[in-house]
Enzyme design. Structure first.
Site, PDB file in Angstrom:
ATOM      1  N   HIS A 103       0.821  -1.212   0.000  1.00  0.00           N
ATOM      2  CA  HIS A 103       0.000   0.000   0.000  1.00  0.00           C
ATOM      3  C   HIS A 103       0.855   1.262   0.000  1.00  0.00           C
ATOM      4  O   HIS A 103       0.421   2.316  -0.460  1.00  0.00           O
ATOM      5  CB  HIS A 103      -0.950  -0.001   1.195  1.00  0.00           C
ATOM      6  CG  HIS A 103      -2.135  -0.898   1.005  1.00  0.00           C
ATOM      7  ND1 HIS A 103      -3.349  -0.697   1.636  1.00  0.00           N
ATOM      8  CD2 HIS A 103      -2.303  -2.005   0.237  1.00  0.00           C
ATOM      9  CE1 HIS A 103      -4.202  -1.638   1.266  1.00  0.00           C
ATOM     10  NE2 HIS A 103      -3.588  -2.449   0.429  1.00  0.00           N
ATOM     11  N   ASN A 148      -7.262   1.657   3.685  1.00  0.00           N
ATOM     12  CA  ASN A 148      -6.470   1.458   4.904  1.00  0.00           C
ATOM     13  C   ASN A 148      -7.255   1.623   6.194  1.00  0.00           C
ATOM     14  O   ASN A 148      -6.901   1.031   7.222  1.00  0.00           O
ATOM     15  CB  ASN A 148      -5.301   2.449   4.924  1.00  0.00           C
ATOM     16  CG  ASN A 148      -4.330   2.230   3.781  1.00  0.00           C
ATOM     17  OD1 ASN A 148      -4.078   1.103   3.382  1.00  0.00           O
ATOM     18  ND2 ASN A 148      -3.787   3.317   3.244  1.00  0.00           N
ATOM     19  N   HIS A 169      -1.450 -13.358  -0.927  1.00  0.00           N
ATOM     20  CA  HIS A 169      -2.688 -13.737  -0.237  1.00  0.00           C
ATOM     21  C   HIS A 169      -2.670 -15.213   0.153  1.00  0.00           C
ATOM     22  O   HIS A 169      -3.695 -15.766   0.536  1.00  0.00           O
ATOM     23  CB  HIS A 169      -3.905 -13.429  -1.105  1.00  0.00           C
ATOM     24  CG  HIS A 169      -4.219 -11.968  -1.199  1.00  0.00           C
ATOM     25  ND1 HIS A 169      -5.175 -11.444  -2.046  1.00  0.00           N
ATOM     26  CD2 HIS A 169      -3.690 -10.900  -0.532  1.00  0.00           C
ATOM     27  CE1 HIS A 169      -5.211 -10.131  -1.906  1.00  0.00           C
ATOM     28  NE2 HIS A 169      -4.323  -9.775  -0.999  1.00  0.00           N
TER      29      HIS A 169
END
Length: 328
Positions: free
Chosen positions: A64, A93, A192
């Site tokens: 991010h 976020n 992930h």
């Protein structure tokens, strides 16, 4: 020979005049903070003893961060002083990004050994590597030499970070916008393979996908039933679920095996395999059948991501506190 020498001098001058062209190097702190990698890894290892999710959370902070203004640790800045709008409060976020306290602990440990030397941006890159390695994934020489940004970009965070509900076209476009290709998209999505996601990031798939009144047809029916039980309609959107139910805390290639069986948790996960004609399908197949190929591609792609728009030379600063710009 003369032309070669002149070219070399010209190239050096270009780097000096435009320090953003200077390359990051793995040996950047070899003289000023030679133990920085082990310091970071030790703190991450301690954090994992109390929080099995923290590795995935730390690598997500790096991700991010790099997608907004480049890898400059702007994601770590609190609101206050000259920071009127923090990236922490951006939609991707807010009440989602975590691990800031561990970054602060790393910074404290690093400062105790090497004061005012190591940037918070480099700490994020090192913490990402440590998190992957400690979860059973590959290790790599992290390229270093980033400096910390002086501003945050909340609007950029809202528009540049891929959302879990993005269409495949939007997802690929956001990666392309920061210089990452299709292989990078698939490899980095493989992060992930560990971590968790809140129901609110995928519950649109469970009951009324794209206003059809039906669940997402690409969801395995057994997996769908489990998710509907964990995330009932109008239930608690903050309930967490394993991104990889088969090995939730391990960095492996089971994430891709899940996609082959329509067990991708997020819409943007399953789209990599279930979008007709997508170039990502063949890559998912390769990674599902060859963990070594995934690990090698992941290392290449995360190093590439870590090279997005770093501040180098005399640009930015070395923050003494990752949460705020020096002097604020």
């Amino acid at each position: 020979m003369i032309y070669s020498t002149l070219y070399s001098i010209f190239a050096v001058l270009l780097i000096l005049l435009n320090p953003s062209n200077a390359q990051l190097v793995s040996t950047f702190y070899s003289n000023t903070c030679p133990n920085v990698s082990s310091i970071v890894r030790n703190v991450v290892q301690q954090a994992l003893q109390n929080d099995s999710r923290i590795g995935a959370s730390l690598i997500r902070l790096h991700f991010h961060d790099c997608f907004v203004n480049g890898c400059d640790a702007s994601v770590l800045l609190d609101q206050g002083g000259n920071i009127t709008l923090s990236e922490k409060n951006a939609v991707p976020n807010n009440n989602s990004a975590r691990g800031f306290n561990v970054v602060d602990n790393i910074k404290t440990s690093v400062e105790n050994s090497c004061p005012s030397v190591v940037s918070c941006a480099d700490i994020l890159a090192l913490a990402a590597e440590a998190s992957v390695y400690l979860a059973g994934g590959p290790s790599w020489n992290v390229l270093l030499g980033r400096r910390d940004g002086l501003i945050a970009n909340q609007s950029g965070a809202n528009t540049s970070i891929p959302a879990p509900t993005e269409s495949f076209a939007n997802l690929t476009a956001k990666f392309t916008a920061v210089g990452l290709n299709t292989s990078d998209l698939v490899a980095l999505s493989g992060a992930h393979t560990f971590g968790r996601a809140q129901c609110r990031f995928f519950n649109q798939r469970l009951f009324n996908f794209s206003n059809t009144g039906k669940p997402d047809a690409t969801l395995n029916s057994t997996y769908l039933a489990t998710l509907q039980q964990n995330c009932p309609q109008n239930g608690n959107g903050n309930t967490i679920n394993n991104l990889d139910p088969s090995s939730p805390n391990n960095f492996d290639n089971n994430y891709f095996k899940n996609l082959l069986n329509n067990r991708g948790l997020l819409q943007t996960d399953q789209e990599l395999f279930s979008t007709n004609g997508a170039a990502t399908i063949s890559i998912v197949n390769i990674f599902a059948n060859n963990q070594t190929a995934f690990f090698e591609a992941f290392v290449q792609s995360i190093i590439k991501m870590g090279n997005i728009g770093p501040l180098v030379g005399n640009r930015g600063e070395i923050r003494s506190d990752c949460k705020k710009v020096n002097g604020s």
